[in-house]
Enzyme design. Structure first.
Site, short mmCIF file in Angstrom:
data_model
loop_
_atom_site.label_atom_id
_atom_site.label_comp_id
_atom_site.label_asym_id
_atom_site.label_seq_id
_atom_site.Cartn_x
_atom_site.Cartn_y
_atom_site.Cartn_z
CG HIS A 6 48.58 81.09 -8.92
ND1 HIS A 6 47.60 80.12 -8.97
CD2 HIS A 6 47.91 82.29 -8.97
CE1 HIS A 6 46.40 80.69 -9.02
NE2 HIS A 6 46.57 82.00 -9.03
CG HIS A 34 44.21 81.87 -13.16
ND1 HIS A 34 43.07 81.92 -12.38
CD2 HIS A 34 45.15 82.58 -12.48
CE1 HIS A 34 43.30 82.63 -11.29
NE2 HIS A 34 44.55 83.04 -11.32
CG ASP A 74 54.76 58.57 -15.81
OD1 ASP A 74 55.04 57.50 -15.22
OD2 ASP A 74 54.61 58.65 -17.04
CG HIS A 120 42.28 80.99 -6.80
ND1 HIS A 120 42.99 81.58 -5.77
CD2 HIS A 120 42.79 81.52 -7.94
CE1 HIS A 120 43.85 82.44 -6.26
NE2 HIS A 120 43.75 82.41 -7.57
CE1 TYR A 149 60.63 57.68 -18.53
CE2 TYR A 149 61.48 59.69 -17.53
CZ TYR A 149 60.86 59.04 -18.58
OH TYR A 149 60.46 59.76 -19.68
#
Length: 233
Positions: free
Chosen positions: A94, A96, A119, A170, A228
């Site tokens: 997580h 910001h 991609d 958020h 790839y």
């Protein structure tokens, strides 16, 4: 206990400031041992510069702290909900990060305009609905994970094809399958968010990436026909 799991979570956390995805103590990362049903996560409020592998806190999938002298991240219930809801993922981050968070704050999905985006994500990076007042008051962090899962169930999205989402008002959460680094998805999300924002400034009415290019770029890196790279990510 679970020394390697703690080190994996520790390294995942250090990757966040390394790639410019967090400031101060914003954000967190975790890694899970699926066989034991335990995940390791960053302790709450501890500076990344002071982290040690042994600081990682172990939490089980029922939300009980199993080991650790420090409190787990306040976002641990979000990570737990994601691990319980997305059975194939092995790590969660997580952040910001600036541009992805801007889209989240605006309540906007990150639109797919180019091959860089394709991609890594099989379409627009989804954004959740806003949490209700009751969800915020009663079980905010758990509800944060729940609205991500709700969003994926509503549109039948595969979390391995969309390794991240934006929580409305958020910020971004990202994840990866076991043995892969969720920070890569978080970096990709931030990069394509910045590209999308610049693209919208240049061409506000631009249509999404053409299906042929979309499918080609996603397919050559993912799924049974992928060709790839050297077989590792």
């Amino acid at each position: 206990m679970l020394t390697e799991l703690k080190r994996e979570a520790y390294e995942a956390n250090l990757a966040l400031p390394k790639h410019g995805l967090v400031n101060l103590t914003f954000g967190n990362a975790s890694a899970i041992d699926r066989r034991k049903g335990i995940f390791a996560i960053k302790p709450s409020g501890v500076s990344y510069s002071k982290l040690e592998p042994g600081d990682m806190v172990l939490v089980d999938l029922a939300g009980k702290k199993v080991e650790g002298d420090l409190k787990p991240s306040s976002d641990a219930p979000t990570h737990r909900r994601l691990y319980n809801g997305f059975k194939k993922i092995g790590g969660v981050v997580h952040t910001h990060s600036t541009h992805a968070t801007a889209f989240a704050q605006a309540g906007m999905a990150i639109p797919i305009f180019g091959t860089t985006h394709a991609d890594y994500f099989d379409g627009d990076i989804p954004v959740t609905r806003k949490l209700t007042s009751m969800e915020i008051e009663d079980a905010y962090e758990a509800a944060t994970g729940a609205v991500i899962i709700e969003r994926f169930l509503a549109d039948d999205l595969d979390p391995l094809d969309f390794p991240g989402a934006l929580v409305n008002r958020h910020g971004p959460f990202a994840w990866a399958r076991p043995s892969r680094k969720p920070s890569r998805a978080a970096v990709a999300m931030e990069v394509v968010a910045e590209m999308a924002m610049l693209t919208l400034e240049l061409a506000p009415r631009l249509k999404p990436l053409e299906a042929e290019l979309h499918d080609k770029h996603f397919g050559r890196k993912h799924g049974s026909g992928a060709y790839y790279g050297q077989g590792k990510s």
